[in-house]
Design a protein around this motif. Structure first.
Motif, short mmCIF file in Angstrom:
data_model
loop_
_atom_site.label_atom_id
_atom_site.label_comp_id
_atom_site.label_asym_id
_atom_site.label_seq_id
_atom_site.Cartn_x
_atom_site.Cartn_y
_atom_site.Cartn_z
N TYR A 79 0.82 -1.20 0.06
CA TYR A 79 0.00 0.08 0.26
C TYR A 79 1.06 1.32 0.06
N ARG A 80 2.05 1.31 0.70
CA ARG A 80 2.76 2.39 0.80
C ARG A 80 3.39 2.76 -0.56
N PHE A 81 3.88 1.64 -1.06
CA PHE A 81 4.47 1.70 -2.41
C PHE A 81 3.70 2.27 -3.61
N LEU A 82 2.08 1.87 -3.50
CA LEU A 82 1.29 2.38 -4.51
C LEU A 82 1.09 3.78 -4.23
N ARG A 83 0.93 4.32 -2.87
CA ARG A 83 0.78 5.51 -2.56
C ARG A 83 1.80 6.51 -3.09
N GLU A 84 3.03 6.05 -2.82
CA GLU A 84 4.32 6.75 -3.41
C GLU A 84 4.26 6.78 -5.04
N PHE A 85 3.84 5.68 -5.51
CA PHE A 85 3.88 5.38 -7.10
C PHE A 85 2.88 6.35 -7.70
N LEU A 86 1.73 6.50 -6.88
CA LEU A 86 0.71 7.31 -7.60
C LEU A 86 0.72 8.76 -7.08
N GLU A 87 1.60 8.85 -6.18
CA GLU A 87 1.84 10.35 -5.57
C GLU A 87 0.55 10.83 -4.97
N ALA A 88 0.23 10.02 -4.15
CA ALA A 88 -1.39 10.32 -3.52
C ALA A 88 -0.96 10.69 -2.16
N GLU A 89 -1.91 11.51 -1.32
CA GLU A 89 -1.98 11.53 -0.13
C GLU A 89 -3.02 11.07 0.65
N ALA A 90 -2.73 10.31 1.50
CA ALA A 90 -3.62 9.27 2.14
C ALA A 90 -2.87 8.88 3.52
N PRO A 91 -2.81 9.66 4.33
CA PRO A 91 -2.05 9.13 5.67
C PRO A 91 -2.86 8.41 6.52
N ARG A 92 -4.18 8.77 6.70
CA ARG A 92 -4.99 7.97 7.54
C ARG A 92 -5.03 6.69 7.11
N GLU A 93 -5.71 6.44 5.59
CA GLU A 93 -5.69 5.09 5.16
C GLU A 93 -4.68 4.19 5.50
N GLU A 94 -3.25 4.92 5.30
CA GLU A 94 -2.18 3.93 5.57
C GLU A 94 -1.90 3.55 6.74
N ALA A 95 -2.28 4.38 7.80
CA ALA A 95 -2.32 4.00 9.21
C ALA A 95 -3.07 2.97 9.41
N VAL A 96 -4.45 2.66 8.77
CA VAL A 96 -5.31 1.64 9.17
C VAL A 96 -4.85 0.64 8.52
N LEU A 154 -7.49 3.12 -3.70
CA LEU A 154 -6.62 4.00 -4.04
C LEU A 154 -6.39 4.04 -5.38
N VAL A 155 -6.43 2.87 -6.18
CA VAL A 155 -5.93 2.87 -7.54
C VAL A 155 -7.09 3.25 -8.18
N ARG A 156 -8.34 3.15 -7.90
CA ARG A 156 -9.40 3.61 -8.69
C ARG A 156 -9.44 4.90 -8.74
N ARG A 157 -8.98 5.84 -7.64
CA ARG A 157 -8.75 7.30 -7.92
C ARG A 157 -7.81 7.83 -8.63
N GLN A 158 -6.98 7.15 -9.08
CA GLN A 158 -5.62 7.49 -9.76
C GLN A 158 -5.80 6.55 -11.02
N ARG A 159 -6.63 6.17 -11.52
CA ARG A 159 -6.58 5.33 -12.50
C ARG A 159 -5.82 5.78 -14.05
N ARG A 160 -5.75 7.06 -14.20
CA ARG A 160 -4.96 7.37 -15.33
C ARG A 160 -3.39 7.50 -15.27
N THR A 161 -3.11 6.99 -14.08
CA THR A 161 -1.46 7.02 -13.98
C THR A 161 -0.77 5.95 -14.83
N PRO A 162 0.12 6.50 -15.52
CA PRO A 162 0.87 5.62 -16.37
C PRO A 162 1.49 4.54 -15.71
#
Length: 824
Positions: A79-96, A154-162
């Motif tokens: 999950y942390r790799f996906l967040r960094e790869f997608l350059e998304a901000e989701a600190p609460r979800e990562e804690a969960v 998280l992936v569905r929110r950033q589905r256009r990311t190459p």
């Protein structure tokens, strides 16, 4: 004890170690660091599983626990790799997610969810671990699936990311492999195999995003890890099969020696593998890198030395083809005046694809991209890209787009097809092309600044037409090409009075209006210039003299409709010369047209005249030459009063020059102008002291300098006589030489006005055949011989033979009572 399918975890562990060794030196990007942490989890999971299966003497339980905890931590690290790869901000979800992973992993330390497996021997030899699964395993499975669900969200929110489809596929494979591996009766390590596939897909996704380059495998640590892993894989069969066989054959007493030989061979093999892999990797990556670097160096030199867009495009095409072969390419460059990106390569593209407006969303989208853009990103941009551009990309097989950006402003776009020998561009290729694009942007900027400075240096600021120097260059190009054209000289009438009546601003506006009319009527192919303060000129290709007269009259009519001044109507006097590809120089052509302007000015202004050999054709009669006779006679009388020789000399020179001008076919007005210039060419001697004019001996350097000053004095006198200012060009250049060694300006060749070249011959001939206080008169034969020898040096090589012929035929006659032979 034989372990079935041991090659799977061994291969997986070797791949993970190599990948981790390659990633550690390149962990500058946060996404790469997160991926390295994920690979480290795979190493612990796979390594623990392999060591557990190998049944080492220390026991298998510790390795089982390390493998299990690493397995349950994988969803959180993923999950942390996906967040960094997608350059998304989701600190609460990562804690969960981390809490879910901890809840799934910690109870297993007490066998709360999954009991320790039991070792079971197989009928055909070897042993496997049997897992006892009951309903409790659903709890950690549900916790891990919840973490996976958050990752999917998280992936569905950033589905256009190459690269995201690759990551998603890796997640699916990893989950499926772990679910299959716990099915009852399964002994194949699907989970480990799925981990290999997942890591490979994620590595490829990072590579496609440009976050990782294949050059990471060139690092010594990565090559060492590859050599060790490959050596271990090769040594495994030897340890399991060959060494036990040799030990049985040779006996226990040779066992120690056998192990020593084996380890020495293993070290030698590892070193050999290291150097072999290093050579292969360097050949695969370093040589390509060197080729790219050399191409960048060459292109950098090209952009520094070339200030032409065409030359820059040719240099870019050459370097790209040298690296990737003849791949399809389409180039759009910004046209500053139109504010559009126009297709410039290939040539036929302009008829197939519409330009891109500088303010279009398409241009804004390309300008917002960092570095190169893959074709998949463009197709995913939706309606922001024009349909004709997408069709062009499909037709040419475009794989990547290189924006040319200068200070965040887009200067051009390069659409590049697939390379010849490869299916697609690697990230190293994209970085190379991005560097080429940056250099191209600098080159385009320099070319644009050069064009702007060049245009400003050649352009009149008020009218936007060419200035005098630039017009002379264009005129010389037309003449050198042998192309027929019509030269128009438009001199505004009474323009000083117009400025005094209506102001300087209105006078400037009138010049701009006339310049606009000239552009509109003369066409784009014409060379247009502000030749003087109130004089405009035009050289119109493929136009005859009469057609040039018609054009000038149309301009006069159009100007008359624009002018609403009642006190002083705005008109011009025009001279036209039709060039048909003869031997006339640019300066002569200008002189001919200027003579027509003079004739119009003297005959009442506001008319058009065409220069023809023998006459000037126009609507009005020729001006009366006697109108200027009193002024000329007054000047010659002043010369006679000061120095009778100068008076006679001026009469002779004027007559000789007139005969020469008529013999070479000049029109009547031009001949008359040269004659009048001859009468007054030495008027400046009025300012020379008497003792220098009549000195019997040779002049000193100071005296000769004073004598040379008579040319400037002539200018000062004649310029104040409006009716005679037209004779100045010929009068002040009669001491210039064909080789450029004359005075006062050192003009050479055809830079010297034709009238000045005629006067130079007449002046020298009369000076040699006349008696002076410091010399006797020389014979005509001697003077003619000197003229023959001076042709091409002092005199015009085409006029000198004509002058000699006129003297020999008797057309030019001179009577000298005391002619002396040639000096010894």
């Amino acid at each position: 004890m034989a372990i079935p399918f041991l090659w799977v975890p061994v291969t997986a562990l070797a791949c993970y170690i190599v990948l981790l060794a390659a990633l550690l030196p390149a962990c500058r990007n946060r996404a790469v660091r997160a991926f390295a942490a994920l690979v480290a989890c795979f190493v612990l999971w796979t390594g623990g599983s392999m060591l557990m299966r190998m049944l080492l003497p220390i026991g298998w339980e510790p390795f089982y626990m390390v493998s299990l905890i690493a397995l349950f931590c994988i969803p959180a690290v993923l999950y942390r790799f996906l967040r960094e790869f997608l350059e998304a901000e989701a600190p609460r979800e990562e804690a969960v997610v981390w809490l879910l992973a901890l809840a799934a992993a910690a109870p297993n330390l007490l066998d709360a969810y999954l009991e320790k497996p039991t070792l079971e021997k197989l009928p055909y030899g070897g042993a496997v671990f049997r897992y006892h699964v009951d309903w409790r395993v659903a709890i950690p499975t549900a916790l891990c699936l919840a973490a996976v669900a958050l990752a999917v969200r998280l992936v569905r929110r950033q589905r256009r990311t190459p690269g995201l489809p690759l990551v998603t596929a890796g997640m699916v494979v990893l989950v499926a492999g772990n679910l299959i591996s716990v099915l009852p009766g399964n002994i194949f390590p699907f989970d480990t195999l799925a981990g290999i596939v997942n890591a490979a897909l994620m590595f490829w996704a990072l590579y496609r995003r440009g976050m990782l380059q294949l050059r990471v495998f060139v690092a010594p640590g990565a090559i060492s890890a590859m050599a060790a892993a490959l050596g271990g894989l090769l040594a495994l069969p030897a340890v399991r099969y060959v060494l036990p066989l040799l030990r049985r054959m040779l006996g226990d007493r040779y066992a120690l020696m056998l192990w020593q030989v084996f380890w020495c061979a293993a070290v030698v093999a590892a070193l050999g593998l290291y150097h072999l892999l290093r050579w292969m990797v360097r050949r695969q990556f370093v040589l390509k890198e060197r080729q790219r670097n050399l191409a960048l160096q060459r292109f950098s030199v090209a952009t520094a030395h070339n200030l032409s867009r065409e030359e820059l495009l040719e240099a870019l095409k050459k370097e790209v083809e040298q690296i990737y072969g003849r791949c399809p390419a389409c180039v759009f460059l910004l046209h500053e005046r139109r504010q559009q990106f126009l297709p410039v390569h290939p040539k036929g593209l302009a008829g197939e694809v519409q330009p891109i407006g500088a303010g279009d969303p398409c241009a804004a989208w390309f300008g917002a991209q960092e570095g190169c853009v893959r074709a998949a990103q463009v197709q995913g941009a939706g309606m922001e890209i024009a349909p004709d551009k997408l069709a062009m990309m499909r037709r040419y097989g475009i794989r990547c787009i290189v924006p040319f950006k200068d200070d965040e402003s887009l200067q051009g776009i390069l659409f590049l097809g697939a390379p010849t020998l490869e299916r697609d561009y690697t990230n190293d290729d994209l970085m190379f092309l991005a560097s080429m694009g940056a250099m191209m942007s600098v080159g385009l900027k320099n070319a644009r600044l050069y064009r702007r400075l060049y245009r400003e240096a050649r352009t009149d600021q008020l009218t936007g037409l060419l200035n005098r120097r630039a017009f002379l260059e264009e005129l010389e190009k037309l003449r050198a090409a042998g192309q027929a054209f019509a030269l128009l000289m438009l001199d505004l009438d009474d323009f000083k009075l117009y400025n005094q009546l209506y102001g300087q601003q209105e006078g400037d506006r009138a010049l701009v209006q006339l310049a606009d009319l000239l552009r509109r009527h003369a066409g784009e192919a014409a060379a247009l210039a502000r030749y003087g303060g109130k004089v405009l000129a035009a050289a119109v290709p493929a136009l005859s003299g009469p057609e040039g007269v018609a054009l000038a009259r149309r301009l006069a009519e159009a100007l008359d409709t624009l002018s609403d001044a009642s006190l002083c109507r705005l008109t011009f006097s025009a001279g036209v010369y039709g060039y048909k590809g003869g031997s006339e120089s640019a300066q002569q052509i200008l002189e001919f047209a200027d003579m027509c302007v003079f004739e119009v000015k003297q005959s009442g202004k506001n008319d058009v005249r065409l220069y023809c050999v023998g006459q000037v054709r126009g609507a009005r009669p020729e001006p009366d030459a006697q109108a200027y006779a009193p002024t000329v006679y007054a000047i010659t009388a002043a010369i006679d009063a000061k120095d009778h020789y100068t008076f006679d000399h001026s009469q002779n020179v004027a007559g000789y020059a007139r005969a020469l001008a008529a013999a070479i076919g000049l029109d009547e007005s031009h001949v008359r102008m040269i004659y009048q210039a001859g009468l007054v060419h030495d008027v400046g001697k009025l300012a020379v002291p008497e003792h220098i004019l009549s000195k019997p001996g040779a002049l000193t350097a100071e005296e000769y300098k004073v004598m040379q000053g008579h040319v400037e004095a002539s200018v000062a006198i004649i310029r104040n006589l409006p009716s005679l200012d037209y004779v100045l060009p010929a009068a002040v250049t009669h001491h210039e030489r064909w080789d450029g060694k004359g005075y006062p300006r050192g003009l050479a060749g055809k830079e010297i006005p034709l009238g000045g070249r005629c006067l130079a011959l007449a002046d020298a001939f009369d000076a040699m055949t006349s008696a002076r206080s410091y010399k006797a008169a020389y014979s005509v034969e001697y003077a003619l011989e000197q003229i023959r020898q001076g042709a091409g040096a002092q005199f015009d090589p085409q006029l000198a033979p004509v002058f000699v012929r006129l003297v020999e035929e008797g057309t030019i006659q001179t009577e000298r009572e005391h002619a002396q032979p040639a000096p010894l």
